[in-house]
Design a protein around this motif. Sequence first.
Motif, mmCIF file in Angstrom:
data_model
loop_
_atom_site.group_PDB
_atom_site.id
_atom_site.type_symbol
_atom_site.label_atom_id
_atom_site.label_comp_id
_atom_site.label_asym_id
_atom_site.label_seq_id
_atom_site.Cartn_x
_atom_site.Cartn_y
_atom_site.Cartn_z
ATOM 1 N N ALA A 106 46.330 44.861 20.031
ATOM 2 C CA ALA A 106 47.298 44.061 20.787
ATOM 3 C C ALA A 106 46.952 43.967 22.272
ATOM 4 O O ALA A 106 47.308 42.980 22.928
ATOM 5 N N ALA A 107 46.236 44.935 22.786
ATOM 6 C CA ALA A 107 46.033 45.027 24.230
ATOM 7 C C ALA A 107 44.942 44.086 24.742
ATOM 8 O O ALA A 107 43.856 43.998 24.174
ATOM 9 N N ILE A 108 45.261 43.370 25.832
ATOM 10 C CA ILE A 108 44.263 42.608 26.595
ATOM 11 C C ILE A 108 44.209 43.271 27.970
ATOM 12 O O ILE A 108 45.206 43.290 28.695
ATOM 13 N N ILE A 109 43.057 43.840 28.314
ATOM 14 C CA ILE A 109 42.964 44.660 29.523
ATOM 15 C C ILE A 109 42.239 43.911 30.640
ATOM 16 O O ILE A 109 41.637 42.851 30.417
ATOM 17 N N GLU A 110 42.290 44.491 31.842
ATOM 18 C CA GLU A 110 41.693 43.850 33.014
ATOM 19 C C GLU A 110 40.194 43.612 32.824
ATOM 20 O O GLU A 110 39.654 42.612 33.300
ATOM 21 N N GLU A 111 39.557 44.525 32.131
ATOM 22 C CA GLU A 111 38.122 44.376 31.872
ATOM 23 C C GLU A 111 37.832 43.072 31.125
ATOM 24 O O GLU A 111 36.814 42.423 31.352
ATOM 25 N N ASP A 112 38.741 42.695 30.235
ATOM 26 C CA ASP A 112 38.583 41.424 29.499
ATOM 27 C C ASP A 112 38.704 40.247 30.459
ATOM 28 O O ASP A 112 37.899 39.307 30.423
ATOM 29 N N ALA A 113 39.718 40.293 31.313
ATOM 30 C CA ALA A 113 39.952 39.186 32.244
ATOM 31 C C ALA A 113 38.803 39.036 33.240
ATOM 32 O O ALA A 113 38.481 37.919 33.669
ATOM 33 N N ASP A 114 38.160 40.160 33.619
ATOM 34 C CA ASP A 114 37.052 40.097 34.581
ATOM 35 C C ASP A 114 35.859 39.316 34.039
ATOM 36 O O ASP A 114 35.013 38.845 34.817
ATOM 37 N N LYS A 115 35.771 39.186 32.735
ATOM 38 C CA LYS A 115 34.604 38.513 32.134
ATOM 39 C C LYS A 115 34.824 37.010 31.925
ATOM 40 O O LYS A 115 33.945 36.325 31.398
ATOM 41 N N ILE A 116 35.978 36.499 32.344
ATOM 42 C CA ILE A 116 36.253 35.069 32.207
ATOM 43 C C ILE A 116 35.404 34.273 33.205
ATOM 44 O O ILE A 116 35.326 34.592 34.379
ATOM 45 N N ASP A 117 34.754 33.211 32.702
ATOM 46 C CA ASP A 117 33.967 32.317 33.544
ATOM 47 C C ASP A 117 34.843 31.104 33.878
ATOM 48 O O ASP A 117 35.050 30.238 33.036
ATOM 49 N N LEU A 118 35.344 31.067 35.108
ATOM 50 C CA LEU A 118 36.225 29.961 35.498
ATOM 51 C C LEU A 118 35.499 28.621 35.468
ATOM 52 O O LEU A 118 36.127 27.577 35.258
ATOM 53 N N GLY A 119 34.202 28.639 35.690
ATOM 54 C CA GLY A 119 33.438 27.391 35.648
ATOM 55 C C GLY A 119 33.554 26.687 34.305
ATOM 56 O O GLY A 119 33.636 25.463 34.235
ATOM 57 N N GLU A 120 33.592 27.469 33.224
ATOM 58 C CA GLU A 120 33.734 26.877 31.887
ATOM 59 C C GLU A 120 35.101 26.220 31.721
ATOM 60 O O GLU A 120 35.235 25.188 31.060
ATOM 61 N N LEU A 121 36.108 26.832 32.314
ATOM 62 C CA LEU A 121 37.469 26.286 32.182
ATOM 63 C C LEU A 121 37.682 25.047 33.032
ATOM 64 O O LEU A 121 38.616 24.282 32.802
ATOM 65 N N MET A 122 36.819 24.839 34.018
ATOM 66 C CA MET A 122 36.974 23.690 34.915
ATOM 67 C C MET A 122 36.240 22.456 34.411
ATOM 68 O O MET A 122 36.334 21.382 34.994
ATOM 69 N N ARG A 123 35.518 22.583 33.308
ATOM 70 C CA ARG A 123 34.754 21.431 32.793
ATOM 71 C C ARG A 123 35.668 20.416 32.155
ATOM 72 O O ARG A 123 36.657 20.759 31.548
#
Length: 355
Positions: free
Chosen positions: A338-355
């Motif tokens: 169930a847990a989503i931790i900060e380490e997971d969020a740190d690996k998000i590539d914002l560039g991919e979300l901006m396409r």
Amino acid sequence: MDEKSNKNSFTNELNSLLDEMDSILRRNYMSDIYDDIFERKLPIIDDTNKSNTDSENVQFDPGNVSGNPKEPEDDTPRKSLDELMNELNSLVGLTRVKEDVKSLINIVKIMKIRKERGLPEVEMSLHLVFTGNPGTGKTTVARLLAAIYREIGVLSKGHLVEVDRSRLVAKYVGQTAPQVMEVVNEAMGGVLFIDEAYSLVSRRGENDFGYEAVDTLIKAMEDHRDDLIVIVAGYPDKMEEFLQSNPGLQSRFNKYINFDDYSPEELLAIFNRMCEKNGYKPTEGTVEKVKQMLSFLHETRSDSFANARTVRNLFEKLLTIQADRLATYETVSNEDLAAIIEEDADKIDLGELMR
């Protein structure tokens, strides 16, 4: 037996068969003949080369005894007007949209009461223009509106048929009008939702039939105005060009509902709802990082910003990252799942979300 006797015998057998058929026809109406044949399971001459197993598994279509094609039954539980309105009100944001929809429902209700009491009717077009960027809830609201219209007696079915240019415009001469009417018939009794409707008239090539699709649609809207509502949707400026492309469109679409982009706070609320609905529990630190990411995406957004779809993409990327992390564990607890931790969020590539 001579040839004459054979002929007489054949004639007698034929007359006997015809008498038997007459008896069936007198006993049953024409509409019941299929029932007589198939439900009583009279002998069927089959190919003797086929096995008995094959013949036992053959299923016969008894045809359409009523004269009208049978429509598939909708097993979806029907919601009451109160339930539908609560569902509308529970959507994140969309304050102006909710107000516009409620006003629309109120005027339809009042006009219906006037008609029932014999007061003069005002001819009103219920076809709508939804304008706004992707992911702002246009399809969701259209689906709710279709069901609401059913509950207040405007539509007979209240379903939504969502299409785009590819479902309406054919590639060859003579195919577009039948293609449009096929979609119209599918939407009868409900709402026909045309996404990116401006694409119907965006091409002016010699072999493009988008304008023919629009002409066919306008006629269908007029012919079926008592049990069909059409909602066209797309970017505000492009939808204005679309409506100006044909005088018939301008006269039929005179109600606009604009869907604004979600604010960063609303985007975060959508993310939290996705987590709650699917049984995920992001840590406080994760929520704070997601909030920062959504604020950045909102501030740098273009006209094609995908709003709730962007949130969905972010959510799914987090799940993928979480899954990669958990795959390295020797044992995984329910809390880990169930847990989503900060380490997971740190690996998000914002560039991919901006396409």
